[in-house]
Design an enzyme around this catalytic site. Structure first.
Site, mmCIF file in Angstrom:
data_model
loop_
_atom_site.group_PDB
_atom_site.id
_atom_site.type_symbol
_atom_site.label_atom_id
_atom_site.label_comp_id
_atom_site.label_asym_id
_atom_site.label_seq_id
_atom_site.Cartn_x
_atom_site.Cartn_y
_atom_site.Cartn_z
ATOM 1 N N ARG A 51 100.349 11.825 -9.871
ATOM 2 C CA ARG A 51 99.412 11.486 -8.763
ATOM 3 C C ARG A 51 97.854 11.758 -9.039
ATOM 4 O O ARG A 51 97.883 12.678 -9.966
ATOM 5 C CB ARG A 51 99.880 12.137 -7.440
ATOM 6 C CG ARG A 51 100.089 13.579 -7.548
ATOM 7 C CD ARG A 51 99.802 14.458 -6.650
ATOM 8 N NE ARG A 51 98.268 14.465 -6.441
ATOM 9 C CZ ARG A 51 97.332 15.172 -7.082
ATOM 10 N NH1 ARG A 51 97.602 15.715 -8.187
ATOM 11 N NH2 ARG A 51 96.072 14.838 -6.720
ATOM 12 N N GLY A 52 97.046 11.390 -8.066
ATOM 13 C CA GLY A 52 95.562 11.473 -8.324
ATOM 14 C C GLY A 52 94.942 10.460 -9.072
ATOM 15 O O GLY A 52 95.651 9.822 -10.018
ATOM 16 N N ALA A 53 93.829 10.207 -8.631
ATOM 17 C CA ALA A 53 93.171 9.003 -9.208
ATOM 18 C C ALA A 53 93.198 8.663 -10.717
ATOM 19 O O ALA A 53 93.801 7.582 -10.987
ATOM 20 C CB ALA A 53 91.444 9.071 -8.646
ATOM 21 N N ARG A 94 100.399 1.976 -5.776
ATOM 22 C CA ARG A 94 99.450 2.794 -5.130
ATOM 23 C C ARG A 94 98.241 2.060 -4.586
ATOM 24 O O ARG A 94 97.342 2.025 -5.302
ATOM 25 C CB ARG A 94 99.234 4.269 -5.692
ATOM 26 C CG ARG A 94 100.137 5.062 -6.014
ATOM 27 C CD ARG A 94 100.861 5.850 -4.886
ATOM 28 N NE ARG A 94 100.038 6.631 -3.992
ATOM 29 C CZ ARG A 94 99.529 7.901 -4.205
ATOM 30 N NH1 ARG A 94 100.053 8.566 -5.205
ATOM 31 N NH2 ARG A 94 98.864 8.464 -3.277
ATOM 32 N N GLN A 199 98.755 19.127 -1.511
ATOM 33 C CA GLN A 199 98.499 19.241 -2.851
ATOM 34 C C GLN A 199 97.334 20.471 -3.456
ATOM 35 O O GLN A 199 97.334 20.738 -4.179
ATOM 36 C CB GLN A 199 97.580 17.989 -3.328
ATOM 37 C CG GLN A 199 98.752 16.587 -3.314
ATOM 38 C CD GLN A 199 98.824 15.809 -1.933
ATOM 39 O OE1 GLN A 199 98.519 16.466 -0.903
ATOM 40 N NE2 GLN A 199 98.652 14.543 -1.971
ATOM 41 N N ASP A 240 89.430 8.427 -4.410
ATOM 42 C CA ASP A 240 90.710 7.536 -4.837
ATOM 43 C C ASP A 240 89.863 6.108 -5.114
ATOM 44 O O ASP A 240 90.425 5.182 -5.785
ATOM 45 C CB ASP A 240 91.635 7.432 -3.979
ATOM 46 C CG ASP A 240 92.350 8.696 -4.005
ATOM 47 O OD1 ASP A 240 93.092 8.888 -4.792
ATOM 48 O OD2 ASP A 240 92.038 9.473 -3.193
ATOM 49 N N ASN A 250 89.124 9.050 0.059
ATOM 50 C CA ASN A 250 89.985 10.022 -0.379
ATOM 51 C C ASN A 250 90.849 10.633 0.537
ATOM 52 O O ASN A 250 91.121 10.069 1.562
ATOM 53 C CB ASN A 250 88.757 11.057 -0.711
ATOM 54 C CG ASN A 250 89.226 12.335 -1.526
ATOM 55 O OD1 ASN A 250 89.867 11.962 -2.736
ATOM 56 N ND2 ASN A 250 89.253 13.354 -1.110
ATOM 57 N N LYS A 251 91.650 11.575 -0.136
ATOM 58 C CA LYS A 251 93.039 12.013 0.864
ATOM 59 C C LYS A 251 92.575 12.269 2.160
ATOM 60 O O LYS A 251 91.442 12.870 2.578
ATOM 61 C CB LYS A 251 93.301 13.350 0.046
ATOM 62 C CG LYS A 251 94.664 13.909 0.621
ATOM 63 C CD LYS A 251 95.699 12.898 0.655
ATOM 64 C CE LYS A 251 96.300 12.523 -0.485
ATOM 65 N NZ LYS A 251 97.175 11.329 -0.325
HETATM 66 O O1 MRU Z 1 97.762 10.866 -2.840
HETATM 67 P P1 MRU Z 1 97.340 11.649 -3.988
HETATM 68 O O2 MRU Z 1 97.703 12.947 -4.144
HETATM 69 O O3 MRU Z 1 97.662 10.748 -5.371
HETATM 70 O O4 MRU Z 1 95.876 11.689 -3.617
HETATM 71 C C1 MRU Z 1 94.894 11.347 -4.711
HETATM 72 C C2 MRU Z 1 94.269 12.443 -4.737
HETATM 73 O O5 MRU Z 1 94.604 13.230 -5.640
HETATM 74 C C3 MRU Z 1 93.138 12.780 -3.898
HETATM 75 O O6 MRU Z 1 92.780 12.020 -3.020
HETATM 76 C C4 MRU Z 1 92.018 13.518 -4.700
HETATM 77 O O7 MRU Z 1 91.036 14.263 -3.758
HETATM 78 C C5 MRU Z 1 91.315 12.309 -5.301
HETATM 79 S S1 MRU Z 1 90.684 12.510 -6.900
HETATM 80 C C6 MRU Z 1 92.002 12.562 -7.898
#
Ligand code: MRU
Length: 356
Positions: A51-53, A94, A199, A240, A250-251
């Site tokens: 996971r993560g961008a 995603r 996370q 993201d 973002n999250k």
């Molecule tokens: O749902 P996730 O854990 O894949 O979310 C993405 C993220 O990791 C966050 O939003 C993060 O702050 C963005 S940058 C990797």
């Protein structure tokens, strides 16, 4: 980055297998998961084993490479149908993550340029590897630019995990922190929990602990209070997807922190490689927001006294939950965007300039 003195990337390819650090087990167990076909890799993205961008982007690129490899067996007539179908499947995993589309398009387009399917497969695999290498290099540069903002004794807030686990290596929001820490700048990180999947409490805290960075885990709802007391000097978060006008997906929970930061005069930075910017998206309202399972809210996973990982219900039995995975922080709340090409203001001119 290193785990037990060994250097790891978050995701990589070995032959036709995709290898990844299994993030659903962290911080309790460290395991490498092997996805042996593109469907399996899609499942790993969807279930957030990875996971993560940037990590999603690199994994999606590798999944495309696997799809090219697997489609060879179907022969020349069916080859492109198979690859196109796989691309759609990968892109459905995603929907908010811009890096995912960036990677699938790049690998697909590279393969499409070739005249025979064998060359297409070779080029697709090379392109996927290039995307992963570029991600690691971009995050390293983000660290160098962002570290210049960090002064001695800074207390830095962050949300979710935008560390090396969220990219191929180095991370985005945490990369400047690692660079400053290695340069001997004393600092403290306030990592919020980031419910529902935690996370921040699980992954960011694990990364910072491993790197010996001074940090505290902070309840999600405590950040505005800390900011109101002048206990946070700056915020750095990841993203993201960034729209052309500087609005940032973002999250979930990011926007609330940004509003509080504005109210209490705390600089609020977003760190992201340019591969996260979607110039086709004119504003944040056009960014699709992924809705995830209500189980992520209703249940929590942790480790019991005997060391076994357990999933338990933490809400009133029978109640339902809603679970939007991301929110949109308006550009006006953001101090700057730290990219691998420098730090820019969140407006359409400066963002477009990054690509000229
Ligand atoms: O749902 P996730 O854990 O894949 O979310 C993405 C993220 O990791 C966050 O939003 C993060 O702050 C963005 S940058 C990797």
């Amino acid at each position: 980055m290193k785990v037990n003195d060994k250097h790891y990337r978050t995701v990589w390819m070995e032959g036709s297998n995709v290898k990844l650090i299994e993030q659903n087990l962290l911080p309790f167990e460290f395991e490498i998961y092997t996805a042996d076909d593109y469907i399996d890799t899609c499942a790993a993205i969807q279930s957030m084993q990875v996971r993560g961008a940037g990590a999603i982007g690199a994994t999606a690129g590798y999944a495309m490479a696997q799809a090219f490899l697997e489609s060879l067996d179907t022969g020349a007539t069916k080859f492109w149908n198979e690859v196109e179908q796989a691309k759609k499947t990968i892109e459905s995993t995603r929907p908010t993550a811009q890096n995912l589309f960036y990677a699938t398009n790049r690998v697909f387009d590279a393969g499409k340029q070739e005249n025979n399917i064998e060359d297409s497969v070779r080029v697709a695999v090379e392109q996927a590897q290039k995307i992963a290498d570029e991600d690691a290099a971009a995050c390293k540069k983000i660290g160098e630019y962002g570290a210049e903002l960090i002064k001695l004794g800074f207390r830095i807030g962050t949300h979710c995990n935008a560390g090396w686990l969220a990219f191929v290596d180095n991370g985005s929001a945490l990369s400047p922190i690692y660079v400053a820490h290695r340069n001997g700048i004393e600092l403290t990180v306030y990592a919020d929990e980031t419910r529902p999947r935690s996370q921040g409490a699980r992954l960011t805290a694990w990364e910072l602990y491993n790197e010996n960075v001074n940090h505290f885990i902070v309840p999600d709802n405590a950040m505005p209070y800390l900011m109101s007391r002048g206990e946070i000097d700056m915020f750095i978060v990841g993203s993201d997807r960034i729209a052309a006008n500087g609005d940032v997906a973002n999250k979930i929970g990011t926007m609330g922190k940004a509003i509080a930061a504005k109210r209490f005069g705390v600089p609020f930075y977003v760190a992201a490689p340019t591969s996260t910017i979607d110039l086709n998206c004119s504003s944040g309202s056009k960014i699709p927001i992924e809705q995830r399972s209500q189980d992520e809210v209703l249940y929590q996973t942790g480790i019991d006294e005997d060391g076994f990982i357990q999933k338990i219900l933490v809400c009133s039995p029978g109640s339902k939950a809603i679970n939007p995975a991301f929110d949109i922080t308006p550009a006006e709340l953001i101090t700057g965007i730290i990219t691998e090409k420098g730090i820019v203001k969140p407006n359409v001119d400066e963002i477009k300039n990054l690509f000229s």
